[in-house]
Design an enzyme around this catalytic site. Sequence first.
Site, mmCIF file in Angstrom:
data_model
loop_
_atom_site.group_PDB
_atom_site.id
_atom_site.type_symbol
_atom_site.label_atom_id
_atom_site.label_comp_id
_atom_site.label_asym_id
_atom_site.label_seq_id
_atom_site.Cartn_x
_atom_site.Cartn_y
_atom_site.Cartn_z
ATOM 1 N N ASP A 191 0.843 -1.201 0.000
ATOM 2 C CA ASP A 191 0.000 0.000 0.000
ATOM 3 C C ASP A 191 0.878 1.251 0.000
ATOM 4 O O ASP A 191 1.796 1.375 0.815
ATOM 5 C CB ASP A 191 -0.915 -0.033 1.243
ATOM 6 N N ASN A 199 -2.309 13.089 -3.949
ATOM 7 C CA ASN A 199 -3.467 13.632 -4.658
ATOM 8 C C ASN A 199 -3.731 15.083 -4.271
ATOM 9 O O ASN A 199 -3.983 15.930 -5.133
ATOM 10 C CB ASN A 199 -4.710 12.800 -4.348
ATOM 11 N N HIS A 204 -4.871 14.617 -8.896
ATOM 12 C CA HIS A 204 -5.279 13.242 -9.115
ATOM 13 C C HIS A 204 -4.516 12.573 -10.262
ATOM 14 O O HIS A 204 -4.175 11.390 -10.200
ATOM 15 C CB HIS A 204 -6.788 13.231 -9.398
ATOM 16 N N ASP A 208 -2.392 9.181 -10.256
ATOM 17 C CA ASP A 208 -2.502 8.058 -11.204
ATOM 18 C C ASP A 208 -1.132 7.650 -11.740
ATOM 19 O O ASP A 208 -0.851 6.475 -11.932
ATOM 20 C CB ASP A 208 -3.403 8.452 -12.386
ATOM 21 N N GLU A 234 -4.757 2.280 -4.268
ATOM 22 C CA GLU A 234 -3.290 2.339 -4.253
ATOM 23 C C GLU A 234 -2.740 1.148 -3.490
ATOM 24 O O GLU A 234 -1.720 1.226 -2.835
ATOM 25 C CB GLU A 234 -2.791 3.661 -3.647
HETATM 26 P P1 GH3 Z 1 -1.548 5.382 4.381
HETATM 27 O O1 GH3 Z 1 -0.101 5.651 4.415
HETATM 28 O O2 GH3 Z 1 -2.093 5.097 5.738
HETATM 29 O O3 GH3 Z 1 -1.897 4.297 3.426
HETATM 30 O O4 GH3 Z 1 -2.255 6.705 3.887
HETATM 31 P P2 GH3 Z 1 -3.062 6.969 2.554
HETATM 32 O O5 GH3 Z 1 -3.266 8.433 2.405
HETATM 33 O O6 GH3 Z 1 -2.394 6.286 1.435
HETATM 34 O O7 GH3 Z 1 -4.381 6.195 2.909
HETATM 35 P P3 GH3 Z 1 -5.779 6.019 2.316
HETATM 36 O O8 GH3 Z 1 -5.937 4.554 1.963
HETATM 37 O O9 GH3 Z 1 -6.762 6.554 3.286
HETATM 38 O O10 GH3 Z 1 -5.854 6.882 0.989
HETATM 39 C C1 GH3 Z 1 -5.821 6.348 -0.244
HETATM 40 C C2 GH3 Z 1 -6.236 7.390 -1.231
HETATM 41 O O11 GH3 Z 1 -6.025 6.914 -2.562
HETATM 42 C C3 GH3 Z 1 -7.680 7.759 -1.166
HETATM 43 C C4 GH3 Z 1 -8.142 7.860 -2.603
HETATM 44 O O12 GH3 Z 1 -8.641 9.129 -2.905
HETATM 45 C C5 GH3 Z 1 -6.899 7.635 -3.403
HETATM 46 N N1 GH3 Z 1 -7.120 6.842 -4.607
HETATM 47 C C6 GH3 Z 1 -7.744 5.641 -4.698
HETATM 48 N N2 GH3 Z 1 -7.727 5.203 -5.980
HETATM 49 C C7 GH3 Z 1 -7.096 6.150 -6.713
HETATM 50 C C8 GH3 Z 1 -6.772 6.274 -8.110
HETATM 51 O O13 GH3 Z 1 -7.063 5.411 -8.932
HETATM 52 N N3 GH3 Z 1 -6.104 7.379 -8.507
HETATM 53 C C9 GH3 Z 1 -5.752 8.355 -7.623
HETATM 54 N N4 GH3 Z 1 -5.091 9.408 -8.091
HETATM 55 N N5 GH3 Z 1 -6.059 8.272 -6.327
HETATM 56 C C10 GH3 Z 1 -6.720 7.192 -5.854
HETATM 57 MG MG MG Z 2 -2.101 4.212 1.400
HETATM 58 MG MG MG Z 3 -5.003 2.183 1.103
#
Ligand code: GH3
Ligand code: MG
Ligand code: MG
Length: 312
Positions: A191, A199, A204, A208, A234
């Site tokens: 992760d 983001n 965004h 990506d 992610e």
């Molecule tokens: P942590 O270190 O605890 O994992 O923190 P984090 O910010 O990575 O945690 P979290 O899982 O809360 O956030 C993941 C974010 O990823 C939230 C969402 O908006 C973003 N995200 C999910 N899918 C995509 C994608 O396909 N593209 C982009 N740009 N962002 C995405």
């Molecule tokens: Mg994360």
């Molecule tokens: Mg996550």
Amino acid sequence: FVKPINAGALEARVQRLLLQRKQAPFRVLIVDDDALLAEHYKLVIEQAGLAAEVLTEPNQVFKGLKSFQPDVILLDVNMPDCSGPELAQLIRFQDEWLGVPIIYLSSEADSQRQLDALVKAGDDFLSKPITDQALAVTVFARAQRARQLSEMMTKDSLTGLLQHANIKDRLSDEIAKAGRTRDPLVVVMLDIDHFKRVNDEHGHLMGDQVITSLANLLKQQLRKSDLVGRYGGEEFLLGLPDCPLDKARRIVDTIRDKFQQLPFTAKDSSFYCTFSAGLALVNTRQSTDENIDRADQAMYKAKEQGRNQVIL
Ligand code: GH3
Ligand code: MG
Ligand code: MG
Ligand code: MG
């Protein structure tokens, strides 16, 4: 009936196409009660560079589907135990084979009966006698189309990796295999750290790009036999077959190190990203979900302990 085969030129073209795409040969399951005829079709199809297997007993079809995993089914219409259209309907009842085209082969000249067969189930109708060339080309075209569609269905569109349901399916198969071979299999949950910030700070699209870069790094660094999937936004799920736990940890840690050194260029600055990973050695007596869950728990431990690390 067996006549000389004239598919040589086609074979060369098909082989070139397959080589270009680095694809395994298309597989064709031939179901026909006439063994001699079926062997002839098999020969024609193999000479065109495809792989073929013959079933003369319609009741063996599900066994054949499971073991041969065909790209196309070539189905006789008139068979003693079960008609082709009836068999096609049975196949279509199972989601697993929904994407496999069924081509009828029959001397059935009555166009109404051809239509009836297609209405029941099936995708194409080839009338005997058929030239070798026409048979090979039709089968090839259908197989190619089916592969393209199945790739579209199973691959994540951003990264080209397996998507959630498919990586889980493939992992289940791999766990079953490990149960038989006793080879160590490792599941990895991975992760990206503080991805929300990426983001928020860089947009965004940049987010990506980070996801795509990590996906490419994973594809590049892992073996062809390793499973790589995009489990969530992610989050990535890996399956490393025939790999002891300490070796898996070294491999994932190397990727972690490469990733943290990868610069991303935003508008007027560059930035770096990290990920946290959790590893679990597969216990073949546990379910797929239970095994994934242990990797997930290890990943959360890595987050708790400060991120950018690999935890067993
Ligand atoms: P942590 O270190 O605890 O994992 O923190 P984090 O910010 O990575 O945690 P979290 O899982 O809360 O956030 C993941 C974010 O990823 C939230 C969402 O908006 C973003 N995200 C999910 N899918 C995509 C994608 O396909 N593209 C982009 N740009 N962002 C995405
Ligand atoms: Mg994360
Ligand atoms: Mg996550
Ligand atoms: Mg027949």
